[in-house]
Design an enzyme around this catalytic site. Structure first.
Site, PDB file in Angstrom:
ATOM      1  N   MET A 136       0.847  -1.201   0.000  1.00  7.94           N
ATOM      2  CA  MET A 136       0.000   0.000   0.000  1.00  7.94           C
ATOM      3  C   MET A 136       0.874   1.239   0.000  1.00  7.94           C
ATOM      4  O   MET A 136       1.685   1.433   0.923  1.00  7.94           O
ATOM      5  CB  MET A 136      -0.930  -0.020   1.223  1.00  7.94           C
ATOM      6  CG  MET A 136      -1.973  -1.124   1.169  1.00  7.94           C
ATOM      7  SD  MET A 136      -3.065  -1.161   2.626  1.00  7.94           S
ATOM      8  CE  MET A 136      -2.002  -2.023   3.811  1.00  7.94           C
ATOM      9  N   MET A 137       0.699   2.057  -1.031  1.00  2.69           N
ATOM     10  CA  MET A 137       1.501   3.267  -1.154  1.00  2.69           C
ATOM     11  C   MET A 137       1.303   4.176   0.045  1.00  2.69           C
ATOM     12  O   MET A 137       0.173   4.384   0.502  1.00  2.69           O
ATOM     13  CB  MET A 137       1.134   4.017  -2.436  1.00  2.69           C
ATOM     14  CG  MET A 137       1.511   3.284  -3.715  1.00  2.69           C
ATOM     15  SD  MET A 137       3.289   2.988  -3.861  1.00  2.69           S
ATOM     16  CE  MET A 137       3.899   4.677  -4.027  1.00  2.69           C
ATOM     17  N   CYS A 180      -2.250  -1.349 -10.119  1.00 10.91           N
ATOM     18  CA  CYS A 180      -2.422   0.035  -9.665  1.00 10.91           C
ATOM     19  C   CYS A 180      -3.076   0.868 -10.763  1.00 10.91           C
ATOM     20  O   CYS A 180      -2.605   0.875 -11.905  1.00 10.91           O
ATOM     21  CB  CYS A 180      -1.082   0.628  -9.276  1.00 10.91           C
ATOM     22  SG  CYS A 180      -1.216   2.319  -8.640  1.00 10.91           S
ATOM     23  N   LYS A 192       0.768  -9.423  -9.038  1.00  9.96           N
ATOM     24  CA  LYS A 192      -0.476  -8.945  -8.417  1.00  9.96           C
ATOM     25  C   LYS A 192      -1.271  -8.219  -9.483  1.00  9.96           C
ATOM     26  O   LYS A 192      -0.770  -7.286 -10.124  1.00  9.96           O
ATOM     27  CB  LYS A 192      -0.194  -8.013  -7.238  1.00  9.96           C
ATOM     28  CG  LYS A 192      -1.451  -7.637  -6.446  1.00  9.96           C
ATOM     29  CD  LYS A 192      -1.088  -6.859  -5.175  1.00  9.96           C
ATOM     30  CE  LYS A 192      -2.308  -6.665  -4.290  1.00  9.96           C
ATOM     31  NZ  LYS A 192      -3.291  -5.729  -4.870  1.00  9.96           N
ATOM     32  N   GLY A 202      -8.885  -7.662  -1.650  1.00  7.63           N
ATOM     33  CA  GLY A 202      -9.985  -6.745  -1.953  1.00  7.63           C
ATOM     34  C   GLY A 202     -11.178  -6.903  -1.036  1.00  7.63           C
ATOM     35  O   GLY A 202     -11.863  -7.940  -1.076  1.00  7.63           O
ATOM     36  N   GLY A 203     -11.417  -5.901  -0.192  1.00  5.66           N
ATOM     37  CA  GLY A 203     -12.628  -5.849   0.616  1.00  5.66           C
ATOM     38  C   GLY A 203     -12.710  -6.863   1.738  1.00  5.66           C
ATOM     39  O   GLY A 203     -13.801  -7.085   2.275  1.00  5.66           O
ATOM     40  N   ARG A 241      -6.549  -2.498   3.552  1.00 10.11           N
ATOM     41  CA  ARG A 241      -6.802  -1.449   4.542  1.00 10.11           C
ATOM     42  C   ARG A 241      -7.192  -1.983   5.911  1.00 10.11           C
ATOM     43  O   ARG A 241      -6.945  -1.348   6.931  1.00 10.11           O
ATOM     44  CB  ARG A 241      -7.880  -0.499   4.010  1.00 10.11           C
ATOM     45  CG  ARG A 241      -7.373   0.434   2.915  1.00 10.11           C
ATOM     46  CD  ARG A 241      -8.516   1.164   2.237  1.00 10.11           C
ATOM     47  NE  ARG A 241      -9.330   0.227   1.477  1.00 10.11           N
ATOM     48  CZ  ARG A 241     -10.579   0.468   1.092  1.00 10.11           C
ATOM     49  NH1 ARG A 241     -11.166   1.594   1.441  1.00 10.11           N
ATOM     50  NH2 ARG A 241     -11.249  -0.418   0.372  1.00 10.11           N
TER      51      ARG A 241
END
Length: 327
Positions: free
Chosen positions: A20-21, A102, A141, A214-215, A236
């Protein structure tokens, strides 16, 4: 030239944390390693050109405790990616991952990231060059597709083309990337998730290692994926609610019960060593803010660190003060 993964690294595919950037820097990864001893960790994406010509001490910063850890590369030029992959292996990274997901404007302008989903032959060429150049595993990825690509067969064609070049491991962010009209932030939520595509891919290509991203924000959804796939990658959720990472690691790999405060205290030697090197406390504590999310004193913990860590001379005593409301 890919070599067999050592036992600890092979086991870690079940649980990983997404690149994650602006988030998964070395301080973040040290914290995540304490939380999850078995997880596979990833750096932020670094462009191959930066690895070759940039400040490697900063871009490839890595603490020994982070292993197993992968360097994620951006780029689309096989020769440059090969050079960067060799540098990554020499620097001690356990894996090199090619970013094909990305969606930002910057990566589109540079012909890398998600736009590579429409150039599978080029991705295959890049993977082959990277594998030839370095002895550690080279992985990819990717997304399900770009914009209105809604055909599973097109996605499968991408995977098959890259797999034919020798890639055996794919992390699938299970939604499309919209290159026009959505920001990178919106790309994390708006395109619908289709995890069934990842499940189908694993059924149809059982010889490939397939990890879904994802999610995934709770333990129940994460556990469901392991019934169909080789692994789960948290994004996240690992950052905003990092205790989930610890809960999954303990549930899937075993280990003694720990406390949030105990985990944080394990960070103390690292934090104090970084302060001695001139690192500001704020650069480390920004990764710790969600540790007590949803717990007694969690909001106060976050507030104390947020308000105090940027001040000159901030040290471990600030963390002690932040812990007080949580007891």
């Amino acid at each position: 030239m890919q070599t067999r993964l050592h036992t600890r690294y092979a086991a870690s595919v079940r649980l990983s944390v997404a690149p994650m950037m602006d988030w998964t820097d070395t301080h973040c990864r040290v914290f995540h390693r304490i939380l999850a001893p078995h997880a596979r960790l990833y750096t932020e994406m670094v462009h191959a050109n930066a690895v070759i010509r940039g400040d490697r001490a900063r871009l490839l910063a890595m603490d020994p405790s982070e292993h197993p850890v992968a360097l994620q590369l951006g780029g689309s030029e096989p020769d440059l990616l090969a050079q960067a992959a060799r540098i990554a292996a020499d620097a001690g990274f356990d894996e090199v991952n090619l970013n094909c997901g990305c969606p930002s404007d910057r990566v589109q302008a540079g012909r890398f990231g998600a736009c590579l989903m429409r150039e599978p032959a080029l991705v295959a060429e890049c993977v082959a060059a990277m594998q030839e150049a370095c002895p550690v595993p080279v992985t990819v990825k990717c997304r399900l597709g770009v914009d209105d690509d809604n055909e599973y067969e097109r996605f499968l064609g991408f995977i098959d083309t890259v797999a034919a070049a020798g890639c055996r491991s794919f992390v699938v962010h299970a939604r499309n990337a919209w290159l026009q009209g959505l920001s990178p932030k919106e790309n994390r939520d708006i395109p619908p998730l289709r995890r069934d595509w990842a499940w189908r891919l694993k059924r149809e290509r059982p010889e490939l290692e397939v990890v879904v991203n994802g999610g995934i924000a709770d333990a129940e959804v994460a556990a469901e994926q392991l019934g169909h796939l080789d692994g789960v990658m948290l994004g996240r959720a690992a950052y905003h609610t990092p205790w989930l990472l610890h809960e999954l690691d303990r549930a899937w790999f075993g280990g003694e019960p720990r406390t949030r405060e105990g985990v944080l205290r394990e960070m103390r030697p690292y934090i104090e060593s970084q302060l001695e090197r001139g690192v500001y406390l704020k650069h480390i504590t920004r990764h710790l803010l969600g540790l007590f999310a949803g717990q007694r004193g969690g909001r106060a913990f976050r507030q104390v660190l947020s308000e105090g860590a940027h001040r000159p001379g901030a040290d471990w005593s600030l963390i002690e003060r932040a812990l007080e409301p949580t007891r």
